[in-house]
Design a protein around this motif. Structure first.
Motif, PDB file in Angstrom:
ATOM      1  N   UNK A 305      41.401  43.158  33.126  1.00  0.00           N
ATOM      2  CA  UNK A 305      42.319  42.867  32.148  1.00  0.00           C
ATOM      3  C   UNK A 305      43.486  43.633  32.284  1.00  0.00           C
ATOM      4  N   UNK A 306      44.702  43.124  31.684  1.00  0.00           N
ATOM      5  CA  UNK A 306      46.054  43.690  31.635  1.00  0.00           C
ATOM      6  C   UNK A 306      46.416  43.984  33.234  1.00  0.00           C
ATOM      7  N   UNK A 307      46.138  43.054  34.133  1.00  0.00           N
ATOM      8  CA  UNK A 307      46.454  43.483  35.541  1.00  0.00           C
ATOM      9  C   UNK A 307      46.781  41.831  36.129  1.00  0.00           C
ATOM     10  N   UNK A 308      48.009  41.852  36.947  1.00  0.00           N
ATOM     11  CA  UNK A 308      48.085  40.903  37.703  1.00  0.00           C
ATOM     12  C   UNK A 308      47.129  40.203  38.681  1.00  0.00           C
ATOM     13  N   UNK A 309      46.702  39.037  38.689  1.00  0.00           N
ATOM     14  CA  UNK A 309      45.487  38.674  39.626  1.00  0.00           C
ATOM     15  C   UNK A 309      45.632  37.749  40.407  1.00  0.00           C
ATOM     16  N   UNK A 310      46.868  37.446  40.793  1.00  0.00           N
ATOM     17  CA  UNK A 310      47.319  36.306  41.747  1.00  0.00           C
ATOM     18  C   UNK A 310      46.724  36.891  43.206  1.00  0.00           C
ATOM     19  N   UNK A 311      47.021  38.061  43.599  1.00  0.00           N
ATOM     20  CA  UNK A 311      46.586  38.392  44.891  1.00  0.00           C
ATOM     21  C   UNK A 311      45.045  38.497  44.974  1.00  0.00           C
ATOM     22  N   UNK A 312      44.596  38.883  43.916  1.00  0.00           N
ATOM     23  CA  UNK A 312      42.890  38.989  43.739  1.00  0.00           C
ATOM     24  C   UNK A 312      42.517  37.415  44.233  1.00  0.00           C
TER      25      UNK A 312
END
Length: 326
Positions: A305-312
């Protein structure tokens, strides 16, 4: 005589070493995953040419919950592109010249490295070259970054054998990932992150699944929702059933793919927890394993939540693309 023989042997060894071609050793490349050094004059960067570079190389990644760029762009003029700065793994040169065109060079200053060069006789030609060459260049950069990520996994690999035992496949899985759930025909592997988790699930479908083109996307959504309802429950809510389904407000992106040497379908979209306010991105590969008369489904999804997720999601993609069939 023995001394003479030793001297002759030593001479041959010395001459042999001198005649061997010298290897051109290059330093290891530098840079964070999905970061691109853009080398171009400030005037170009701040004008329409720079806008075109940003349009393509920093385009939003498909299937995320909010816009995140395909690549982080770090602009620098040519005057500062020297020394260790030249060791950046992904580099894009854009410049005015007497010729127009684009090319990609490997390991020019470091290894691994891809240096893309786009030239034009005018700003209009530069923009045209960027427009036409960017898909190929982006594909090359992404392939290099995926391989770099996969090589970094080798530092500490998981020794889990559940995927081999259940499905006859293996993944290059970092040791941070652990088996969280194992049931008949279904495995859930996850890794804790600061604000949530990264997840990989693997399961099988019959070989004749998804045969109808007219209902293809609907069949994929039905498959995901039924698997989520059966195996991936949400938080306890009195009087409600919660489970991971597919967000219906956003149609998933579906592309042909090849994974593990087999034809596959790539699906990118948004998952949600039915009857509960939770959501995030997913990436699914449906692999056509004809030898076993099955469709093998490998999916990665992130809860952060509320976090950039591209790299994940990029890490999950890199893991899933290491799949090998036994």
């Amino acid at each position: 005589m023995r001394i003479l023989l030793l001297s002759v042997c030593s001479l041959f060894l010395l001459l042999g070493c001198q005649n061997k071609p010298k290897k051109n050793y290059k330093p290891a490349s530098l840079g964070a995953i999905n970061t691109l050094a853009v080398v171009m004059d400030n005037d170009l960067w701040e004008g329409p040419v720079g806008d075109k570079v940003r349009e393509h190389f920093a385009a939003p990644v498909l299937g995320l919950t909010w816009d995140e760029p395909l690549l982080n762009l770090e602009h620098m003029p040519g005057s500062v592109f020297n020394g260790t700065t030249r060791h950046r793994r992904a580099v894009l040169f854009v410049d005015l010249d007497t010729v127009s065109g684009a090319q990609i060079q490997d390991d020019l200053y470091a290894t691994p490295q891809k240096v893309a060069v786009i030239k034009g006789k005018s700003e209009a030609e530069l923009i045209s070259s960027i427009e036409s060459a960017s898909p190929q260049i982006i594909t090359a950069f992404k392939g290099m970054e995926l391989k770099e990520s996969q090589n970094r996994f080798l530092r500490s690999l998981s020794k889990e054998t559940v995927l081999s035992e259940k499905f006859g496949v293996s993944l290059r899985l970092p040791s941070l990932y652990k088996v969280g759930k194992e049931e008949e025909g279904f495995v859930w592997i996850d890794r804790e992150i600061q604000k949530g988790s990264m997840n990989i699930i693997v399961y099988e479908m019959p070989g004749d699944s998804f045969e109808s083109d007219s209902t293809f996307v609907q069949d994929i959504l039905h498959m995901r929702d039924s698997i989520g309802k059966k195996f991936i429950p949400g938080p306890d809510v009195p009087g409600k059933t919660t489970y991971m389904g597919t967000e219906k407000a956003f149609a998933p992106y579906v592309f042909p793919a090849e994974v593990g040497g087999m034809k596959a379908v790539e699906v990118r979209g948004i998952w949600e927890v039915v009857n509960y306010p939770m959501a995030g991105p997913f990436l699914t590969y449906i692999i056509n394993d004809k030898a076993r008369n099955r469709k093998l489904v490998v999916e990665g999804f992130t809860f952060a939540p509320a976090t950039n997720k591209r790299d994940y999601m990029f890490e999950l993609e890199a893991i899933m693309k290491t799949i090998t069939f036994q």
